[in-house]
Structures are given as C-alpha cells and as structure tokens.
Design an enzyme around this catalytic site. Sequence first.
Site, PDB file in Angstrom:
ATOM      1  N   SER A 101       0.890  -1.298  -0.087  1.00 28.25           N
ATOM      2  CA  SER A 101       0.093   0.120  -0.029  1.00 28.25           C
ATOM      3  C   SER A 101       1.091   1.098   0.056  1.00 28.25           C
ATOM      4  CB  SER A 101      -0.790  -0.065   1.302  1.00 28.25           C
ATOM      5  OG  SER A 101      -1.248   1.196   1.504  1.00 28.25           O
TER       6      SER A 101
ATOM      7  N   TYR B 237      -1.680  -1.679  10.341  1.00 28.51           N
ATOM      8  CA  TYR B 237      -2.229  -1.968   8.749  1.00 28.51           C
ATOM      9  C   TYR B 237      -0.644  -1.365   8.172  1.00 28.51           C
ATOM     10  CZ  TYR B 237      -3.870  -1.454   4.262  1.00 28.51           C
ATOM     11  OH  TYR B 237      -4.020  -1.699   2.744  1.00 28.51           O
TER      12      TYR B 237
HETATM   13  N1  LIG Z   1      -8.568  -0.510  -1.839  1.00 25.12           N
HETATM   14  C1  LIG Z   1      -7.563   0.272  -1.628  1.00 25.12           C
HETATM   15  O1  LIG Z   1      -7.635   1.424  -1.705  1.00 25.12           O
HETATM   16  C2  LIG Z   1      -6.257  -0.349  -1.325  1.00 25.12           C
HETATM   17  C3  LIG Z   1      -5.345   0.453  -0.890  1.00 25.12           C
HETATM   18  C4  LIG Z   1      -4.066  -0.110  -0.562  1.00 25.12           C
HETATM   19  C5  LIG Z   1      -3.605  -1.365  -0.441  1.00 25.12           C
HETATM   20  N2  LIG Z   1      -4.931  -2.364  -0.536  1.00 25.12           N
HETATM   21  C6  LIG Z   1      -4.400  -3.712  -0.487  1.00 25.12           C
HETATM   22  O2  LIG Z   1      -5.035  -4.446  -1.526  1.00 25.12           O
HETATM   23  C7  LIG Z   1      -5.560  -5.747  -1.210  1.00 25.12           C
HETATM   24  C8  LIG Z   1      -6.890  -5.796  -1.574  1.00 25.12           C
HETATM   25  O3  LIG Z   1      -7.791  -4.990  -1.102  1.00 25.12           O
HETATM   26  P1  LIG Z   1      -9.146  -4.630  -1.572  1.00 25.12           P
HETATM   27  O4  LIG Z   1      -9.109  -3.150  -1.605  1.00 25.12           O
HETATM   28  O5  LIG Z   1      -9.465  -5.382  -2.726  1.00 25.12           O
HETATM   29  O6  LIG Z   1     -10.270  -4.848  -0.460  1.00 25.12           O
HETATM   30  P2  LIG Z   1     -11.430  -6.049   0.016  1.00 25.12           P
HETATM   31  O7  LIG Z   1     -12.403  -6.069  -1.261  1.00 25.12           O
HETATM   32  O8  LIG Z   1     -11.712  -5.927   1.363  1.00 25.12           O
HETATM   33  O9  LIG Z   1     -10.637  -7.398  -0.413  1.00 25.12           O
HETATM   34  C9  LIG Z   1      -9.744  -8.264   0.599  1.00 25.12           C
HETATM   35  C10 LIG Z   1      -9.839  -9.492   0.117  1.00 25.12           C
HETATM   36  O10 LIG Z   1      -8.751 -10.068   1.181  1.00 25.12           O
HETATM   37  C11 LIG Z   1      -9.517 -11.340   1.776  1.00 25.12           C
HETATM   38  N3  LIG Z   1      -9.287 -11.668   2.875  1.00 25.12           N
HETATM   39  C12 LIG Z   1      -9.446 -10.880   4.084  1.00 25.12           C
HETATM   40  N4  LIG Z   1      -9.043 -11.406   5.173  1.00 25.12           N
HETATM   41  C13 LIG Z   1      -8.760 -12.789   4.853  1.00 25.12           C
HETATM   42  C14 LIG Z   1      -8.309 -13.678   5.649  1.00 25.12           C
HETATM   43  N5  LIG Z   1      -8.085 -13.817   6.764  1.00 25.12           N
HETATM   44  N6  LIG Z   1      -7.914 -14.982   4.900  1.00 25.12           N
HETATM   45  C15 LIG Z   1      -7.910 -15.003   3.582  1.00 25.12           C
HETATM   46  N7  LIG Z   1      -8.568 -13.775   2.744  1.00 25.12           N
HETATM   47  C16 LIG Z   1      -8.756 -12.601   3.420  1.00 25.12           C
HETATM   48  C17 LIG Z   1     -10.973 -11.022   1.494  1.00 25.12           C
HETATM   49  O11 LIG Z   1     -11.703 -12.147   1.012  1.00 25.12           O
HETATM   50  P3  LIG Z   1     -12.884 -12.942   2.339  1.00 25.12           P
HETATM   51  O12 LIG Z   1     -13.489 -12.003   3.291  1.00 25.12           O
HETATM   52  O13 LIG Z   1     -13.466 -13.941   1.500  1.00 25.12           O
HETATM   53  O14 LIG Z   1     -11.659 -13.773   3.024  1.00 25.12           O
HETATM   54  C18 LIG Z   1     -11.129 -10.288   0.267  1.00 25.12           C
HETATM   55  O15 LIG Z   1     -11.030 -10.955  -1.027  1.00 25.12           O
HETATM   56  C19 LIG Z   1      -5.303  -5.834   0.393  1.00 25.12           C
HETATM   57  O16 LIG Z   1      -3.992  -6.296   0.794  1.00 25.12           O
HETATM   58  C20 LIG Z   1      -5.168  -4.169   0.399  1.00 25.12           C
HETATM   59  O17 LIG Z   1      -4.421  -3.879   1.705  1.00 25.12           O
HETATM   60  C21 LIG Z   1      -5.995  -1.791  -1.102  1.00 25.12           C
END
Ligand SMILES: NC(=O)c1ccc[n+]([C@@H]2O[C@H](COP(=O)([O-])OP(=O)(O)OC[C@H]3O[C@@H](n4cnc5c(N)ncnc54)[C@H](OP(=O)(O)O)[C@@H]3O)[C@@H](O)[C@H]2O)c1
Length: 267
Positions: free
Chosen positions: A144, A157
């Site tokens: 991130s 985080y």
């Molecule tokens: N969106 C942003 O602005 C942003 C910015 C910086 C970084 N990121 C990073 O991008 C990645 C994806 O995030 P996103 O934005 O797509 O959010 P999201 O829609 O909440 O997706 C998170 C994913 O991680 C899975 N997950 C959460 N806890 C888990 C666990 N204990 N075991 C296995 N899977 C787990 C969730 O699936 P289940 O609930 O089915 O387990 C979901 O598929 C993350 O690492 C996040 O930190 C996102």
Amino acid sequence: MSRQTFRNKWIWITGASSGIGRALTLEFAKKGSNLIISSRKEKELNVVAHECERHGVEVLVQVLDLANSESIQHAFQTIESKAIEVDVLINNGGMSQRGLVRDTILPVHQQLMQVNYLGAVELTGLVLPGMIKRQKGHIVGVSSIVGKFGFPLRSSYSASKHALKGYLETLYLEENNNGIDVSIVYPGRIQTEISKHAIDGSGNSHQKMDEGLQNGMDVSDCAKKIVRGLEKKRIEIFVGKRELLLLAIRRYTPSIFFKIAKNIKPV
Ligand SMILES: NC(=O)c1ccc[n+]([C@@H]2O[C@H](COP(=O)([O-])OP(=O)(O)OC[C@H]3O[C@@H](n4cnc5c(N)ncnc54)[C@H](OP(=O)(O)O)[C@@H]3O)[C@@H](O)[C@H]2O)c1
C-alpha cells in the site's frame, strides 16, 4: 528486460473474492491464465470462478484463511497434490484498520500482522521451493502507499504493509539471480469496499465506505495497470490517482508530508 506472458500460466491469487483480487482474477482470465483463487468465502469465490468461465481457462477455488496456519498449509498441500506448478503467487488478501493507536488493543495489532504479513510470508515460504527448483517463478505482494509512510488510524495496517515490502525486497535481492521475480504493488485509493471490511481498535468491523475510496481509481483500471507492471516484471508498481503525490512529498519534503498527514480528517 524481457516481458512475460501469462497465457496458460498458473496464477495463485489470495483475496480473490472481492475488490482488487477479483479484478486481477478477471484480468488474468482474459489473458488466458489458469487460476487458483483463494480467500475465506467459498460462495463468493465460486461467483468469481463462474465469471471467468467464458474465457475458457481453468479456475480452482481453494479456500484459505490467512489468519490460520493450518488452513494455509492445507491449501498448499491440496494444490501440490494436483501436481500444479504455480508460476505466479499474488499475495493480495488483506484487511485494513480504522482505529487510533490509543484505542487499539493488542489482538487487533496481532490480527493485522498475521493476515497482511505473516499469512503472506507463510504461503510464500510454501510455494517458493518449487519455484527455486524450476528456477522460475514470480512472487507478488500487494502492499500500500501506507507501506511507505505512516498514516492516521492505520498503525498496524501501515506496519504490516512496511513489513511486506521489507520481506519482498529482501526476497528479490536473494533470489532474483536464481530466476525468481518479485513485484511489490503500492495502491493508493482504489474503489473497493476495503474500508467496510476494516477493523476498529476493538476488532469490530468498521462497516463504512470512505469518501476517499469512492473517488479512488476504478478497480478494473487498477488491475489492468498491475498486470501491465507484472508483464514487465517491475519490482515496484504504483497504482492510484493524485494521492500517489504523497509518496514524493514524503520522500523529498518530509516536513510538509508530516504537516499534511497529521491534519488529515480522521475517518
Ligand atoms: N482498496 C484500496 O484502496 C487499497 C489500498 C492499498 C492497499 N490495498 C490492498 O489491496 C488488497 C486487496 O484489498 P481490496 O481493496 O480489494 O479490499 P477487499 O475488497 O476488502 O478485499 C480483501 C480481500 O482479502 C480477503 N481476506 C481478508 N481477510 C482474509 C483472511 N483472513 N484470509 C484470507 N483472505 C482474506 C477477502 O476475502 P474474504 O473476506 O473472502 O476472506 C477479500 O477477498 C489488500 O491487501 C489491501 O490492503 C487496497
């Protein structure tokens, strides 16, 4: 630097049930990749697998919980028993945080480190030996922009994303000469429901959509950009909009960064 193609390659993506992971899965399916898709929610993963079907690729749903070592090992053994050689592992699964340091209990810090960092480390440790034996493979981690600086309400985080960066940069330095590529993705604000899934200082679900995220980069544009970066085997891939400027401000004028960041309205 040679470009790689993902057609007929096996790509394992964690966190594929929603957001960036789902969008990446669909993007790789369009490229003709075979996919292993993982997260905790089997029903949601099946929907994503179904969405990939029209591209005629193989998609295996493999449930795993990054907070649970046994579950990670079981997932790996299941994939290994199918004699699948994983070409690319994308450590994308993760959860965010919305809580002040002063309000956050230790188990919440531990959960964030476990899911965002140690879970990825454990899965990488299982997949890596096969790649080293074959002298090829690509390990990816989704960090991130707060893996490059601290940010209000995101103490562990941010720490977990810094940790992932340190681990993956080290892996690159140690194994790139042995045929292992490593990429670290630094998203800014991407339109997903990550803030709804974030946890507060007590470990309760935040359940609110951040305004900033709603105005963030479109998630399928984000996935396209990540895949382009991976094709070029970029070590660092930055995705987002204007908020990426914070990276330059933090690096070249840190005092201005600290002034801005400490006055950002907490959400
Ligand atoms: N969106 C942003 O602005 C942003 C910015 C910086 C970084 N990121 C990073 O991008 C990645 C994806 O995030 P996103 O934005 O797509 O959010 P999201 O829609 O909440 O997706 C998170 C994913 O991680 C899975 N997950 C959460 N806890 C888990 C666990 N204990 N075991 C296995 N899977 C787990 C969730 O699936 P289940 O609930 O089915 O387990 C979901 O598929 C993350 O690492 C996040 O930190 C996102």
